[in-house]
Every structure is written in structure tokens, then in C-alpha cells.
Design an enzyme around this catalytic site. Structure first.
Site, PDB file in Angstrom:
ATOM      1  N   GLY A   9      68.352 113.227  49.704  1.00  0.00           N
ATOM      2  CA  GLY A   9      67.669 114.521  49.581  1.00  0.00           C
ATOM      3  C   GLY A   9      66.359 114.352  48.842  1.00  0.00           C
ATOM      4  N   GLY A  14      65.109 115.588  43.763  1.00  0.00           N
ATOM      5  CA  GLY A  14      65.290 114.213  44.259  1.00  0.00           C
ATOM      6  C   GLY A  14      63.976 113.439  44.187  1.00  0.00           C
ATOM      7  N   ARG A  37      62.424 113.663  60.220  1.00  0.00           N
ATOM      8  CA  ARG A  37      61.973 113.708  58.820  1.00  0.00           C
ATOM      9  C   ARG A  37      61.447 112.322  58.399  1.00  0.00           C
ATOM     10  NH1 ARG A  37      60.279 117.653  56.641  1.00  0.00           N
ATOM     11  NH2 ARG A  37      61.003 117.229  54.539  1.00  0.00           N
ATOM     12  N   ALA A 131      61.176 121.524  39.024  1.00  0.00           N
ATOM     13  CA  ALA A 131      60.222 120.928  39.970  1.00  0.00           C
ATOM     14  C   ALA A 131      60.222 121.778  41.227  1.00  0.00           C
ATOM     15  CB  ALA A 131      60.634 119.497  40.307  1.00  0.00           C
ATOM     16  N   LYS A 184      76.126 126.830  31.696  1.00  0.00           N
ATOM     17  CA  LYS A 184      74.925 127.111  32.506  1.00  0.00           C
ATOM     18  C   LYS A 184      75.290 128.067  33.643  1.00  0.00           C
ATOM     19  CE  LYS A 184      70.698 125.347  34.219  1.00  0.00           C
ATOM     20  NZ  LYS A 184      70.642 125.090  35.644  1.00  0.00           N
ATOM     21  N   SER A 252      65.709 131.237  39.654  1.00  0.00           N
ATOM     22  CA  SER A 252      65.763 130.391  40.863  1.00  0.00           C
ATOM     23  C   SER A 252      66.347 131.180  42.045  1.00  0.00           C
ATOM     24  CB  SER A 252      66.586 129.129  40.594  1.00  0.00           C
ATOM     25  OG  SER A 252      67.848 129.481  40.082  1.00  0.00           O
TER      26      SER A 252
HETATM   27  P1  NAD Z   1      65.469 121.186  47.549  1.00  0.00           P
HETATM   28  O1  NAD Z   1      65.829 122.166  48.621  1.00  0.00           O
HETATM   29  O2  NAD Z   1      64.052 121.118  47.087  1.00  0.00           O
HETATM   30  O3  NAD Z   1      65.882 119.722  48.011  1.00  0.00           O
HETATM   31  C1  NAD Z   1      67.060 119.431  48.692  1.00  0.00           C
HETATM   32  C2  NAD Z   1      66.746 118.391  49.742  1.00  0.00           C
HETATM   33  O4  NAD Z   1      67.954 117.895  50.315  1.00  0.00           O
HETATM   34  C3  NAD Z   1      65.890 118.929  50.909  1.00  0.00           C
HETATM   35  O5  NAD Z   1      64.753 118.103  51.046  1.00  0.00           O
HETATM   36  C4  NAD Z   1      66.819 118.802  52.121  1.00  0.00           C
HETATM   37  O6  NAD Z   1      66.138 118.524  53.318  1.00  0.00           O
HETATM   38  C5  NAD Z   1      67.674 117.620  51.671  1.00  0.00           C
HETATM   39  N1  NAD Z   1      68.919 117.473  52.424  1.00  0.00           N
HETATM   40  C6  NAD Z   1      69.860 118.400  52.727  1.00  0.00           C
HETATM   41  N2  NAD Z   1      70.840 117.855  53.484  1.00  0.00           N
HETATM   42  C7  NAD Z   1      70.509 116.542  53.645  1.00  0.00           C
HETATM   43  C8  NAD Z   1      71.112 115.456  54.344  1.00  0.00           C
HETATM   44  N3  NAD Z   1      72.254 115.599  55.020  1.00  0.00           N
HETATM   45  N4  NAD Z   1      70.510 114.249  54.305  1.00  0.00           N
HETATM   46  C9  NAD Z   1      69.344 114.085  53.631  1.00  0.00           C
HETATM   47  N5  NAD Z   1      68.716 115.077  52.953  1.00  0.00           N
HETATM   48  C10 NAD Z   1      69.298 116.292  52.966  1.00  0.00           C
HETATM   49  O7  NAD Z   1      66.449 121.472  46.338  1.00  0.00           O
HETATM   50  P2  NAD Z   1      66.209 121.214  44.779  1.00  0.00           P
HETATM   51  O8  NAD Z   1      65.410 122.341  44.229  1.00  0.00           O
HETATM   52  O9  NAD Z   1      65.732 119.820  44.545  1.00  0.00           O
HETATM   53  O10 NAD Z   1      67.690 121.397  44.219  1.00  0.00           O
HETATM   54  C11 NAD Z   1      68.692 120.418  44.351  1.00  0.00           C
HETATM   55  C12 NAD Z   1      69.814 120.791  43.380  1.00  0.00           C
HETATM   56  O11 NAD Z   1      69.308 120.674  42.038  1.00  0.00           O
HETATM   57  C13 NAD Z   1      70.275 122.252  43.522  1.00  0.00           C
HETATM   58  O12 NAD Z   1      71.655 122.368  43.323  1.00  0.00           O
HETATM   59  C14 NAD Z   1      69.512 122.974  42.410  1.00  0.00           C
HETATM   60  O13 NAD Z   1      70.175 124.152  41.950  1.00  0.00           O
HETATM   61  C15 NAD Z   1      69.493 121.898  41.332  1.00  0.00           C
HETATM   62  N6  NAD Z   1      68.384 122.083  40.389  1.00  0.00           N
HETATM   63  C16 NAD Z   1      67.095 122.171  40.835  1.00  0.00           C
HETATM   64  C17 NAD Z   1      66.064 122.326  39.918  1.00  0.00           C
HETATM   65  C18 NAD Z   1      64.611 122.417  40.366  1.00  0.00           C
HETATM   66  O14 NAD Z   1      63.738 122.638  39.516  1.00  0.00           O
HETATM   67  N7  NAD Z   1      64.277 122.249  41.633  1.00  0.00           N
HETATM   68  C19 NAD Z   1      66.356 122.375  38.541  1.00  0.00           C
HETATM   69  C20 NAD Z   1      67.689 122.263  38.119  1.00  0.00           C
HETATM   70  C21 NAD Z   1      68.703 122.109  39.055  1.00  0.00           C
HETATM   71  O1  KPL Z   2      68.429 128.503  35.142  1.00  0.00           O
HETATM   72  C1  KPL Z   2      67.825 129.526  35.363  1.00  0.00           C
HETATM   73  C2  KPL Z   2      67.529 129.854  36.772  1.00  0.00           C
HETATM   74  O2  KPL Z   2      66.595 130.599  37.056  1.00  0.00           O
HETATM   75  O3  KPL Z   2      68.258 129.324  37.643  1.00  0.00           O
HETATM   76  C3  KPL Z   2      67.458 130.432  34.221  1.00  0.00           C
HETATM   77  C4  KPL Z   2      65.976 130.448  34.006  1.00  0.00           C
HETATM   78  C5  KPL Z   2      68.133 129.962  32.936  1.00  0.00           C
HETATM   79  C6  KPL Z   2      67.930 131.846  34.466  1.00  0.00           C
HETATM   80  O4  KPL Z   2      69.300 131.896  34.683  1.00  0.00           O
END
Ligand code: NAD
Ligand code: KPL
Length: 305
Positions: A9, A14, A37, A131, A184, A252
Site C-alpha cells: 500500500g 505507506g 498502478r 500524511a 485511540k 479524518s
Molecule cells: P491511503 O488510502 O492513503 O493508502 C492506502 C493505500 O493502500 C492506497 O494507495 C491503496 O491503493 C493501497 N491498497 C489497497 N489495497 C491494496 C492491495 N491489495 N495491494 C496494494 N495496495 C493496496 O491510506 P492512509 O491514509 O495511508 O491510511 C492507511 C492506514 O493508516 C489507515 O488505517 C489509516 O486510518 C491509518 N492512519 C493514517 C494516517 C494518515 O495521516 N494518513 C495517520 C494515522 C493512521
Molecule cells: O485521530 C483523529 C482523527 O481525526 O482521526 C483525531 C484528530 C484525534 C480526532 O479524533
């Protein structure tokens, strides 16, 4: 055992991990969804990580899931609803004793993944880093935070843990990772759905603190019933602190809804309500919140589970 980091991913989180590990000289390989992709990635020539005004390019090798050698270490960076099917497709490539790091928010997806790969070690992560994708293969590091990693079945830290420090990824090994994930999840349940229903930034909930506090009481009861009393301590106070500290941010879930993307509700509020039902606990506010959110998502044509 190979020390290559396979990243499943190449989305926001990632790519953030992949770029930092590659920058530190670690061997990294991306696993992309399909040939289309992969061709798009190859045309871009790599990933770009943007931090404030600085951007850096990393020509990290990539492959699809059906082609490549054995995998010993896999960072699963898909959304919670994609994690188990994505890992199932890779299962034939996982080496004996492989280790998976699961970055998914919420709870439930970790067990779904573990069921697919009973012989692998599954390490759970809870991340407060932020991110987002500015465009395909270009990710902005938007919020500095922290990562806790842990394994509910084995308190010993993996031998590669120091790779994270070398790569500048702030992380700590946690022996109570489930408590962190539950805490969380509770914060997300108290804040995120209400921001969707009231169509507001996190700070907009300051006008609905009665509703927030009633939810926190039920969430704390649920945490205690689920054997997580520490995660319940002063939950209401922390939720208010987070609302104030992130007042100008959109949650989010709000951002997913606004961008017509599927939410992770099944692994957040959905998990909380399913756990309550399993314990025979009637939590009226929480169930009503879930029903209102489901209706709201359905009205927008978005998956409600
Ligand atoms: P995202 O949608 O940006 O990235 C997920 C990626 O996985 C996509 O590029 C998608 O194409 C890929 N994917 C899905 N199925 C796939 C497969 N079978 N093979 C290959 N790639 C595949 O998501 P994200 O924002 O990076 O979030 C990922 C996890 O991290 C989530 O559970 C999210 O809640 C958690 N998270 C994200 C953030 C953030 O800031 N983005 C912060 C904390 C936690
Ligand atoms: O983690 C969060 C989100 O937006 O997913 C915060 C900012 C803590 C709100 O629940």
C-alpha cells in the site's frame, strides 16, 4: 532472514514510511495493487516526499503482489477494510516466521489479518503521525507525531526495531498496545462521527460538549467492560483536550466523507458497538450515534459499514 522492508500500500502512510526507510539506506520494496498502478509508478520514477518546503525523490523498487520473492517483513499500510484481502493475496509469498506490521487505525482489522496468516507474527501499530497524498506518488508529511508498536501475544521487541530510529521514525515498543489502540478508538468515536453529523471542524464540537461527554461516559463503560480500565481513565478530559488542540482541523472521517471516500467506521464506531453487544451492554448514545452516522453515509451514497 532477509532484512528487506516490503510495503503493502503506497498511499499516505505507506509512502511516508517507505521514503524514510529508503533515505536511511534500508532495503525497501513497494507492493502495488496491479500492473496498471505499477506502470503509473514506473512512469513517475519513484516516490516524492514533501516536508515543509523541501521535497525529495526516492526511486524505490516496486512490484505487484503476484510477482517477486519471499517476504520476511511486511508493513501493511492499506486502509483497515482493505488489509485482510490484501494480505490474503500475498500469503503464498510470506516466508516461515514472517513479521507483519499493521498500521491500521481502529480495531478488528488486525484480527482479520492474523486469521489469514496464522503462522506469521502480527505486530500492531498506533500512529499519530499525519500524511496525505498531494497527487499520485507524492506525499506530504503533514503532522509530526509518534508511533507505538506492540504484539499482544509476545512482549519481546523484534530485532529490526532499531531500523525505525535509524530512519528517524519516532517509535516506542509498547507492551500494552491494545490499551493504546482502544484509547485511540474511543477518542475517534467521541470526535469523528460528530464532526460529520454537525458538519464542523473538531473545534465545532465545543458547542456540543454535553453530547461529547455523554458519549465519553458510555465509551469509558465499554472500555472497562472490555478489560481496558486504563484506557478509560479520564477519557472525557482527554477528548476535550484533543478537541481544543485540534480545533482548526477536520477529523479524518470528516475528510473521507468530504472527499466521497469510504470511511473506516466499521473498525471504529462499528467495532465499539459490536463489542458492547457482545458484552450484553446497552449503550443508547453510542448506538444512536451509529444509526445517525449510517443514515448520513447512506444518504451520501457511501458505504455505511
Ligand atoms: P491511503 O488510502 O492513503 O493508502 C492506502 C493505500 O493502500 C492506497 O494507495 C491503496 O491503493 C493501497 N491498497 C489497497 N489495497 C491494496 C492491495 N491489495 N495491494 C496494494 N495496495 C493496496 O491510506 P492512509 O491514509 O495511508 O491510511 C492507511 C492506514 O493508516 C489507515 O488505517 C489509516 O486510518 C491509518 N492512519 C493514517 C494516517 C494518515 O495521516 N494518513 C495517520 C494515522 C493512521
Ligand atoms: O485521530 C483523529 C482523527 O481525526 O482521526 C483525531 C484528530 C484525534 C480526532 O479524533
Amino acid at each position: 532472514m532477509s532484512s528487506t522492508w516490503h510495503i503493502l500500500g503506497a498511499g499516505s502512510l505507506g509512502s511516508l514510511w517507505a521514503c524514510r526507510l529508503a533515505r536511511a539506506g534500508k532495503a525497501v520494496r513497494l507492493i502495488l495493487r496491479d500492473q496498471r498502478r505499477l506502470a503509473s509508478y514506473q512512469a513517475a520514477g519513484g516516490l516524492t516526499l514533501v516536508e515543509q518546503d523541501h521535497s525529495a525523490h526516492f526511486a524505490i523498487p516496486a512490484e505487484t503482489d503476484d510477482f517477486g520473492g519471499p517476504i520476511h517483513r511486511l508493513l501493511v499500510a492499506c486502509k483497515a477494510y482493505d488489509a485482510a484481502p490484501a494480505v490474503a493475496r500475498l500469503a503464498p509469498r510470506l516466508a516461515e516466521g514472517a513479521e507483519l506490521i499493521l498500521l491500521q487505525n481502529g480495531l478488528g482489522s488486525q484480527d482479520e489479518v492474523a486469521e489469514q496468516v496464522p503462522h506469521a507474527r502480527c505486530i500492531f501499530a498506533s500512529s499519530t503521525e499525519g500524511a496525505f497524498r498531494e497527487e499520485d506518488w507524492r506525499v506530504r508529511f503533514a503532522g509530526h507525531g509518534f508511533n507505538w508498536l506492540g504484539d499482544p501475544l509476545n512482549p519481546a521487541a523484534p530485532e529490526w526495531f532499531d531500523d525505525l530510529h535509524q530512519a528517524g521514525i519516532p517509535a516506542e515498543w509498547s507492551v500494552d498496545i491494545l490499551t493504546r489502540l482502544w484509547r485511540k478508538l474511543a477518542l475517534n468515536c467521541a470526535i469523528n462521527p460528530l464532526t460529520v453529523l454537525h458538519d464542523c471542524q473538531n473545534g465545532g464540537l465545543l458547542g456540543h460538549l454535553g453530547e461529547v461527554s455523554a458519549l465519553c461516559e458510555e465509551l469509558a463503560e465499554l472500555l472497562r467492560r472490555c478489560g481496558q480500565p486504563k484506557a478509560a481513565e479520564e477519557l472525557g478530559e482527554e477528548v476535550e483536550r484533543v478537541i481544543l488542540a485540534t480545533a482548526a482541523n477536520y477529523s479524518s472521517m470528516y475528510q473521507d466523507v468530504r472527499n466521497a471516500r469510504r470511511t473506516e467506521v466499521h473498525y471504529l464506531l462499528g467495532h465499539a458497538c459490536r463489542s458492547a453487544a457482545r458484552h450484553g451492554l446497552h449503550l443508547a448514545q453510542l448506538e444512536h450515534l451509529r444509526q445517525r452516522l449510517v443514515e448520513n453515509l447512506q444518504a451520501r451514497g457511501l458505504p455505511s459499514d
